[in-house]
Motif scaffolding. Sequence first.
Motif, mmCIF file in Angstrom:
data_model
loop_
_atom_site.group_PDB
_atom_site.id
_atom_site.type_symbol
_atom_site.label_atom_id
_atom_site.label_comp_id
_atom_site.label_asym_id
_atom_site.label_seq_id
_atom_site.Cartn_x
_atom_site.Cartn_y
_atom_site.Cartn_z
ATOM 1 N N GLY A 275 -48.104 20.409 6.802
ATOM 2 C CA GLY A 275 -48.745 20.504 8.098
ATOM 3 C C GLY A 275 -49.166 21.897 8.487
ATOM 4 O O GLY A 275 -49.163 22.836 7.679
ATOM 5 N N TYR A 276 -49.493 22.000 9.778
ATOM 6 C CA TYR A 276 -49.978 23.256 10.352
ATOM 7 C C TYR A 276 -49.430 23.367 11.772
ATOM 8 O O TYR A 276 -49.521 22.412 12.559
ATOM 9 C CB TYR A 276 -51.512 23.256 10.381
ATOM 10 N N ILE A 277 -48.858 24.526 12.082
ATOM 11 C CA ILE A 277 -48.329 24.789 13.421
ATOM 12 C C ILE A 277 -49.457 25.355 14.273
ATOM 13 O O ILE A 277 -49.935 26.461 14.022
ATOM 14 C CB ILE A 277 -47.149 25.785 13.390
ATOM 15 N N ILE A 278 -49.875 24.596 15.275
ATOM 16 C CA ILE A 278 -50.952 25.040 16.156
ATOM 17 C C ILE A 278 -50.388 25.949 17.243
ATOM 18 O O ILE A 278 -50.979 26.980 17.569
ATOM 19 C CB ILE A 278 -51.687 23.830 16.761
ATOM 20 N N GLU A 279 -49.249 25.581 17.797
ATOM 21 C CA GLU A 279 -48.570 26.380 18.825
ATOM 22 C C GLU A 279 -47.076 26.312 18.601
ATOM 23 O O GLU A 279 -46.558 25.305 18.135
ATOM 24 C CB GLU A 279 -48.878 25.844 20.233
ATOM 25 N N ALA B 66 -43.962 28.942 12.217
ATOM 26 C CA ALA B 66 -44.480 29.454 13.476
ATOM 27 C C ALA B 66 -45.995 29.298 13.567
ATOM 28 O O ALA B 66 -46.676 29.029 12.568
ATOM 29 C CB ALA B 66 -44.091 30.921 13.636
ATOM 30 N N LYS B 67 -46.493 29.483 14.772
ATOM 31 C CA LYS B 67 -47.918 29.362 15.094
ATOM 32 C C LYS B 67 -48.785 30.013 14.023
ATOM 33 O O LYS B 67 -48.525 31.127 13.581
ATOM 34 C CB LYS B 67 -48.193 30.037 16.441
ATOM 35 N N GLY B 68 -49.811 29.241 13.602
ATOM 36 C CA GLY B 68 -50.771 29.759 12.636
ATOM 37 C C GLY B 68 -50.368 29.576 11.188
ATOM 38 O O GLY B 68 -51.079 30.009 10.295
ATOM 39 N N GLU B 69 -49.239 28.898 10.936
ATOM 40 C CA GLU B 69 -48.769 28.727 9.564
ATOM 41 C C GLU B 69 -48.935 27.290 9.070
ATOM 42 O O GLU B 69 -48.632 26.342 9.790
ATOM 43 C CB GLU B 69 -47.283 29.103 9.459
ATOM 44 N N ALA B 70 -49.420 27.180 7.845
ATOM 45 C CA ALA B 70 -49.369 25.906 7.132
ATOM 46 C C ALA B 70 -47.968 25.814 6.535
ATOM 47 O O ALA B 70 -47.369 26.839 6.196
ATOM 48 C CB ALA B 70 -50.431 25.864 6.042
ATOM 49 N N PHE B 71 -47.434 24.601 6.413
ATOM 50 C CA PHE B 71 -46.067 24.473 5.914
ATOM 51 C C PHE B 71 -45.904 23.263 5.013
ATOM 52 O O PHE B 71 -46.684 22.327 5.049
ATOM 53 C CB PHE B 71 -45.068 24.388 7.078
ATOM 54 N N PHE B 72 -44.846 23.320 4.219
ATOM 55 C CA PHE B 72 -44.329 22.162 3.501
ATOM 56 C C PHE B 72 -42.866 22.046 3.898
ATOM 57 O O PHE B 72 -42.090 22.984 3.720
ATOM 58 C CB PHE B 72 -44.444 22.319 1.988
ATOM 59 N N MET B 73 -42.507 20.908 4.464
ATOM 60 C CA MET B 73 -41.137 20.636 4.866
ATOM 61 C C MET B 73 -40.578 19.651 3.851
ATOM 62 O O MET B 73 -40.944 18.478 3.834
ATOM 63 C CB MET B 73 -41.138 20.050 6.280
ATOM 64 N N LYS B 74 -39.726 20.152 2.977
ATOM 65 C CA LYS B 74 -39.205 19.309 1.905
ATOM 66 C C LYS B 74 -38.231 18.264 2.450
ATOM 67 O O LYS B 74 -37.675 18.428 3.542
ATOM 68 C CB LYS B 74 -38.554 20.166 0.823
ATOM 69 N N SER C 84 -49.138 17.062 11.036
ATOM 70 C CA SER C 84 -48.589 16.991 9.685
ATOM 71 C C SER C 84 -49.074 15.733 8.971
ATOM 72 O O SER C 84 -49.530 14.776 9.597
ATOM 73 C CB SER C 84 -47.056 17.038 9.694
ATOM 74 N N PHE C 85 -48.979 15.786 7.652
ATOM 75 C CA PHE C 85 -49.371 14.694 6.765
ATOM 76 C C PHE C 85 -48.165 14.326 5.930
ATOM 77 O O PHE C 85 -47.478 15.199 5.402
ATOM 78 C CB PHE C 85 -50.527 15.142 5.857
ATOM 79 N N SER C 86 -47.926 13.019 5.806
ATOM 80 C CA SER C 86 -46.741 12.541 5.110
ATOM 81 C C SER C 86 -47.061 11.229 4.412
ATOM 82 O O SER C 86 -47.983 10.521 4.816
ATOM 83 C CB SER C 86 -45.613 12.293 6.115
ATOM 84 N N PRO C 87 -46.275 10.873 3.384
ATOM 85 C CA PRO C 87 -46.485 9.573 2.739
ATOM 86 C C PRO C 87 -46.336 8.441 3.761
ATOM 87 O O PRO C 87 -45.358 8.377 4.501
ATOM 88 C CB PRO C 87 -45.372 9.519 1.689
ATOM 89 N N GLU C 88 -47.342 7.589 3.803
ATOM 90 C CA GLU C 88 -47.438 6.554 4.837
ATOM 91 C C GLU C 88 -46.242 5.609 4.871
ATOM 92 O O GLU C 88 -45.674 5.356 5.939
ATOM 93 C CB GLU C 88 -48.723 5.769 4.621
ATOM 94 N N ASP C 89 -45.846 5.066 3.738
ATOM 95 C CA ASP C 89 -44.748 4.092 3.714
ATOM 96 C C ASP C 89 -43.447 4.724 4.202
ATOM 97 O O ASP C 89 -42.705 4.126 4.985
ATOM 98 C CB ASP C 89 -44.554 3.511 2.316
ATOM 99 N N ALA C 90 -43.170 5.930 3.745
ATOM 100 C CA ALA C 90 -41.943 6.617 4.150
ATOM 101 C C ALA C 90 -41.971 6.936 5.644
ATOM 102 O O ALA C 90 -40.947 6.823 6.331
ATOM 103 C CB ALA C 90 -41.756 7.891 3.332
ATOM 104 N N MET C 91 -43.138 7.302 6.166
ATOM 105 C CA MET C 91 -43.253 7.591 7.599
ATOM 106 C C MET C 91 -43.044 6.340 8.439
ATOM 107 O O MET C 91 -42.421 6.403 9.499
ATOM 108 C CB MET C 91 -44.612 8.214 7.924
ATOM 109 N N GLU C 92 -43.542 5.211 7.975
ATOM 110 C CA GLU C 92 -43.335 3.970 8.728
ATOM 111 C C GLU C 92 -41.845 3.686 8.887
ATOM 112 O O GLU C 92 -41.390 3.329 9.977
ATOM 113 C CB GLU C 92 -44.024 2.796 8.034
ATOM 114 N N GLU C 93 -41.085 3.846 7.812
ATOM 115 C CA GLU C 93 -39.640 3.622 7.873
ATOM 116 C C GLU C 93 -38.964 4.647 8.779
ATOM 117 O O GLU C 93 -38.070 4.302 9.558
ATOM 118 C CB GLU C 93 -39.024 3.655 6.468
ATOM 119 N N LEU C 94 -39.372 5.903 8.673
ATOM 120 C CA LEU C 94 -38.798 6.948 9.518
ATOM 121 C C LEU C 94 -39.063 6.658 10.992
ATOM 122 O O LEU C 94 -38.166 6.770 11.831
ATOM 123 C CB LEU C 94 -39.375 8.320 9.137
ATOM 124 N N ILE C 95 -40.275 6.275 11.319
ATOM 125 C CA ILE C 95 -40.624 6.015 12.712
ATOM 126 C C ILE C 95 -39.829 4.825 13.260
ATOM 127 O O ILE C 95 -39.356 4.862 14.399
ATOM 128 C CB ILE C 95 -42.139 5.824 12.864
#
Length: 162
Positions: free
Chosen positions: A91-95, A111-119, A134-145
């Motif tokens: 993802g990317y931190i906008i603020e 922090a603001k202005g940084e692209a990241f990978f959260m393992k 942020s962007f995440s694998p769809e199936d895994a995100m559905e379960e997380l949500i």
Amino acid sequence: MKRNKIIGIALISILIGINSYAQKNKYTIDAGKVPACTHVHLDDFPHHKAVPIIKGWGGMAVDINNAPAGTDFTPLLHGLENNHCQVPHWGYIIEGSIKVMYEDGSEELFAKGEAFFMKPGHTGIVLEDLFLVSFSPEDAMEELIKHIEKRVDELNSSSASK
């Protein structure tokens, strides 16, 4: 205009990273399943969800996260493997900023202005009012949500009964 270029460059970098991580860890991005409309506006995200998410991006989901300083995501993750989120996020931190803590005891500050990978295997505490995409694998995100929404209900029920 400069901010839009920076965000565009960051998102391209993120998508390249997603592709290489996907191959290594068997997440698959299917460009043939990307929607005809390949852009969304912030107003297009659902406002009634704990995690506003749009699915259908070739196996990936895009979400936005707005959280005030002091937000601790740990209680929402209780009950998951090791009580940590196991979904990778690019993802990317906008603020704002967030401190991310991993199962192995390591920490990172995004922090603001940084692209990241959260393992996988993380939780976090918002240090400054946060706005990220942020962007995440769809199936895994559905379960997380599903888990997060259940936890929100549980936490709201327990605080209402006090």
